[in-house]
Write an enzyme that holds these catalytic residues in place. Structure first.
Site, mmCIF file in Angstrom:
data_model
loop_
_atom_site.group_PDB
_atom_site.id
_atom_site.type_symbol
_atom_site.label_atom_id
_atom_site.label_comp_id
_atom_site.label_asym_id
_atom_site.label_seq_id
_atom_site.Cartn_x
_atom_site.Cartn_y
_atom_site.Cartn_z
ATOM 1 N N GLY A 1 5.243 -9.895 4.061
ATOM 2 C CA GLY A 1 5.934 -9.877 5.343
ATOM 3 C C GLY A 1 5.184 -10.699 6.377
ATOM 4 O O GLY A 1 3.949 -10.724 6.403
ATOM 5 N N LEU B 1 6.699 2.976 1.608
ATOM 6 C CA LEU B 1 7.651 1.864 1.713
ATOM 7 C C LEU B 1 8.699 2.128 2.787
ATOM 8 O O LEU B 1 9.173 3.247 2.954
ATOM 9 C CB LEU B 1 8.346 1.645 0.364
ATOM 10 N N HIS B 2 9.039 1.069 3.515
ATOM 11 C CA HIS B 2 10.095 1.139 4.520
ATOM 12 C C HIS B 2 11.053 -0.034 4.288
ATOM 13 O O HIS B 2 10.870 -0.806 3.327
ATOM 14 C CB HIS B 2 9.499 1.116 5.936
ATOM 15 N N SER C 1 4.364 0.930 8.018
ATOM 16 C CA SER C 1 4.081 2.270 7.487
ATOM 17 C C SER C 1 3.378 3.123 8.538
ATOM 18 O O SER C 1 3.515 4.341 8.557
ATOM 19 C CB SER C 1 3.199 2.162 6.245
ATOM 20 N N GLN D 1 -2.767 -12.168 7.867
ATOM 21 C CA GLN D 1 -2.923 -11.840 6.442
ATOM 22 C C GLN D 1 -2.204 -12.876 5.564
ATOM 23 O O GLN D 1 -2.747 -13.354 4.565
ATOM 24 C CB GLN D 1 -2.360 -10.449 6.161
ATOM 25 N N HIS E 1 9.635 -3.441 3.427
ATOM 26 C CA HIS E 1 9.241 -3.621 2.018
ATOM 27 C C HIS E 1 10.477 -3.833 1.139
ATOM 28 O O HIS E 1 10.465 -4.657 0.220
ATOM 29 C CB HIS E 1 8.503 -2.375 1.508
ATOM 30 N N MET F 1 0.848 -1.198 0.000
ATOM 31 C CA MET F 1 0.000 0.000 0.000
ATOM 32 C C MET F 1 0.884 1.248 0.000
ATOM 33 O O MET F 1 0.432 2.339 0.347
ATOM 34 C CB MET F 1 -0.937 -0.011 1.209
ATOM 35 N N GLY F 2 2.151 1.088 -0.369
ATOM 36 C CA GLY F 2 3.052 2.239 -0.429
ATOM 37 C C GLY F 2 3.582 2.609 0.943
ATOM 38 O O GLY F 2 3.554 1.803 1.869
ATOM 39 N N LYS G 1 5.046 -9.970 9.435
ATOM 40 C CA LYS G 1 4.461 -9.106 10.471
ATOM 41 C C LYS G 1 2.940 -9.226 10.439
ATOM 42 O O LYS G 1 2.288 -9.292 11.455
ATOM 43 C CB LYS G 1 4.875 -7.650 10.294
HETATM 44 O O1 PAF Z 1 0.021 -5.702 3.550
HETATM 45 C C1 PAF Z 1 -0.417 -4.816 2.793
HETATM 46 O O2 PAF Z 1 0.260 -3.821 2.520
HETATM 47 C C2 PAF Z 1 -1.798 -4.956 2.189
HETATM 48 O O3 PAF Z 1 -2.672 -5.564 3.083
HETATM 49 C C3 PAF Z 1 -1.808 -5.687 0.844
HETATM 50 C C4 PAF Z 1 -1.344 -7.125 0.974
HETATM 51 C C5 PAF Z 1 -0.919 -4.963 -0.147
HETATM 52 C C6 PAF Z 1 -3.236 -5.723 0.270
HETATM 53 O O4 PAF Z 1 -3.734 -4.434 0.096
#
Ligand code: PAF
Length: 276
Positions: A146, A34-35, A185, A152, A38, A31-32, A148
């Site tokens: 990740g 970035l750190h 983020s 998910q 990522h 989702m941008g 973390k």
């Molecule tokens: O982990 C994330 O940044 C988001 O949940 C993902 C996997 C990009 C889905 O929007």
């Protein structure tokens, strides 16, 4: 600098061309904001693929009412500078991902229950749906996430298995700041005082792991050790589960476990986990 593609059809055409050349596509959905966490996924993606694709999309369907969708950090220029190893960045608009009339969603029924799924109703339906859409558009051979976001990762892995999605899902270890805080983020929201207290999540998990390493196997005792360290404003959950996320009372030697925590520090909701 990576090519930026905004149109899903153009992204698919890019992938088709790479596949036609016999190239293996690695993909890191984000989702941008970035750190270094990522960047570690991107570096590993670079090693695993001939071509590396990144997506940057703040996915509205995974945010609940009152959550931080509007203020989620956005910095496309900064992100592209950090992602210089990437071949292509897919940066769609919400209307391109969810055209008017969209009504199909993906639900991973059991794994989305409890933990973040309980505290953020609908969150994992949004995550599973957007990740499947991204997989269908980007058509990667391998996708990196990740650890973390432990639940998910479990939800995505299950979805890929259940729906026969032809992609290899890889989870990589959480990257941490010097004081142990898991990189996220959302750490950007923390005030200096909140930032100090935020480290108590990982301190708690590490204290529990140390007690486990010293021989403690009772879940309640291990959770007490972690809870004693937490300097948070509101605890969402602190739980011990086996690594397929089934709740456990006793950590058996033959059943690896993970302790998971979610808590608010100030107005910022943070999550973390550690395997015991
Ligand atoms: O982990 C994330 O940044 C988001 O949940 C993902 C996997 C990009 C889905 O929007």
């Amino acid at each position: 600098m990576a090519d930026v593609i905004r149109d899903p059809a153009a992204m698919s055409a890019w992938s088709e061309a790479a596949r036609a050349r016999g190239e293996r596509i690695a993909f890191v959905p984000t989702m941008g904001a970035l750190h270094a966490g990522h960047v570690s996924l991107l570096d590993e993606g670079r090693r695993r693929g001939d071509k590396l694709a990144l997506s940057i999309f703040v996915n509205p369907t995974q945010f609940g009412p009152g959550e931080d969708l509007a203020r989620y950090p956005r910095d496309l220029v900064g992100d592209l500078a950090k992602a210089s190893m990437v071949d292509v960045a897919f940066v769609p608009e919400p209307a391109a991902m969810y055209p008017a009339g969209s009504q199909t969603f993906v639900q991973v029924r059991e794994l989305e229950k409890g933990l973040c799924g309980e505290r953020r109703p609908g969150h994992f339906v949004g995550v599973a749906t957007v990740v499947l859409k991204l997989f269908n558009i980007v058509r990667p051979h391998v996708a990196l996430f990740g650890e973390k976001d432990f639940q998910q990762l479990a939800v995505i892995t299950r979805m890929v298995r259940d729906l026969d999605v032809p992609v290899e899902v890889v989870g990589l270890p959480t990257l941490r700041e010097a004081d142990g805080l898991a990189m996220s983020s959302r750490n950007a929201y923390l005030s200096p005082d909140d930032r100090k207290r935020a480290a108590s999540l990982s301190r708690g998990l590490r204290a529990a792991k140390a007690r486990h390493d010293a021989g403690e196997r009772r879940a309640a005792a291990l959770l007490d050790v972690a809870r004693a360290e937490l300097a948070v404003d509101r605890l969402d959950y602190l739980e011990l589960r086996d690594i397929s996320l089934v709740p456990i009372d006793v950590v058996d030697i033959d059943r690896p476990a993970v302790m998971l925590v979610a808590a608010f520090v100030g107005a910022t909701r943070l999550i973390d986990n550690l395997r015991l």
